[in-house]
Enzyme design. Structure first.
Site, PDB file in Angstrom:
ATOM      1  CB  VAL A   7      -0.936   0.013   1.219  1.00 28.54           C
ATOM      2  CG1 VAL A   7      -1.855   1.233   1.168  1.00 28.54           C
ATOM      3  CG2 VAL A   7      -1.751  -1.270   1.284  1.00 28.54           C
ATOM      4  CG  ASP A 109       8.061   1.953   1.569  1.00 28.42           C
ATOM      5  OD1 ASP A 109       8.348   2.240   2.751  1.00 28.42           O
ATOM      6  OD2 ASP A 109       8.004   2.815   0.674  1.00 28.42           O
ATOM      7  NE  ARG A 110      13.738   4.188   3.364  1.00 27.02           N
ATOM      8  CZ  ARG A 110      14.434   5.242   3.739  1.00 27.02           C
ATOM      9  NH1 ARG A 110      13.957   6.051   4.673  1.00 27.02           N
ATOM     10  NH2 ARG A 110      15.611   5.498   3.197  1.00 27.02           N
TER      11      ARG A 110
END
Length: 256
Positions: A7, A109-110
């Protein structure tokens, strides 16, 4: 089979994995607020009623940088798959180390990129994720996230240019024929694209100068603009457009 959700601020990327292989993927816009019921309908229409039903899939996992959407998506996943999704974020008990001052502020996301890069490539790496923001994730071979850089993404820069100037037209960001352009739309494309390329190459070179150890890291591009930028860059070595999805899948397998 596993269904994973990345997302982002602009898009939700959905992937279906079977035995570690990405079988299918889709992109949805993030912007419209949706209820859990609406998201469940979307998931069923994409994945199919057999997969998106209790017992149809092994499970699901979510990696989200949009807190307003996360609870509804988690509820939708539970409705579709009959169990709560695995959440991939800085609090997940994953075999990575966040060697930064504020580890719980590192984006999900990282986290996924760190897990994927260290497990798949097994080398020191800089992951350049070309999304709404362009992020540079500095990752060691043993899965330590050293920090990195965040800058405005390519499309944010282009959108700001279009909105803040009265006479410049909105245009698709595709590679121009040459830098010295003779049409206004080509001038914009040259400025946005090559400005982004030179910025990316310059930041990567600065990162390499500060890198701990003697060996330079490999540089991996991922995200929606990766394949557009790579042919024009001197520093981007590999394109792995679904690196984040792969990291979410690995996280599911390690945590479930």
């Amino acid at each position: 089979m596993i269904v994973v959700f990345d997302v982002g601020n602009s898009e939700i990327t959905i992937g279906i994995f079977n035995a570690g292989e990405l079988l299918s993927h889709w992109r949805l816009t993030t912007a419209p607020p949706r209820t859990a019921d609406e998201l469940a309908l979307l998931i069923r229409s994409i994945a199919g009623p057999e997969l998106a039903s209790p017992g149809g899939a092994q499970g699901s996992a979510i990696c989200s940088v949009v807190p307003a959407i996360t609870p509804m998506l988690a509820e939708a996943c539970e409705m579709c798959f009959g169990r709560k999704p695995i959440m991939i974020d800085a609090r997940a008990k994953l075999p990575i180390k966040l060697d930064v001052e504020e580890p719980f502020t590192v984006g999900a996301d990282r986290i996924a990129n760190t897990l994927a890069a260290s497990r798949i490539y097994r080398k020191d790496a800089v992951v350049v994720d070309l999304g709404t923001a362009t992020t540079y994730d500095c990752i060691t071979a043993d899965g330590t996230f050293l920090g990195g850089v965040i800058q405005p993404g390519i499309m944010i820069s282009a959108d700001t240019l279009f909105r803040r100037t009265a006479q410049l037209p909105a245009t698709d960001i595709v590679p121009p024929k040459k830098v010295i352009a003779r049409r206004t739309d080509e001038c914009i494309r040259a400025g946005v694209l090559y400005g982004a390329v030179d910025s990316i190459d310059g930041i990567v070179r600065r990162i390499k100068k500060e890198w701990p150890g003697k060996k330079h890291p490999i540089v991996i591009a991922t995200g929606g603009m990766a394949e557009t930028i790579r042919p024009h860059s001197a520093e981007l070595e590999l394109v792995d457009p679904f690196l984040t999805l792969k990291g979410i899948r690995l996280g599911f397998e390690l945590l479930s």
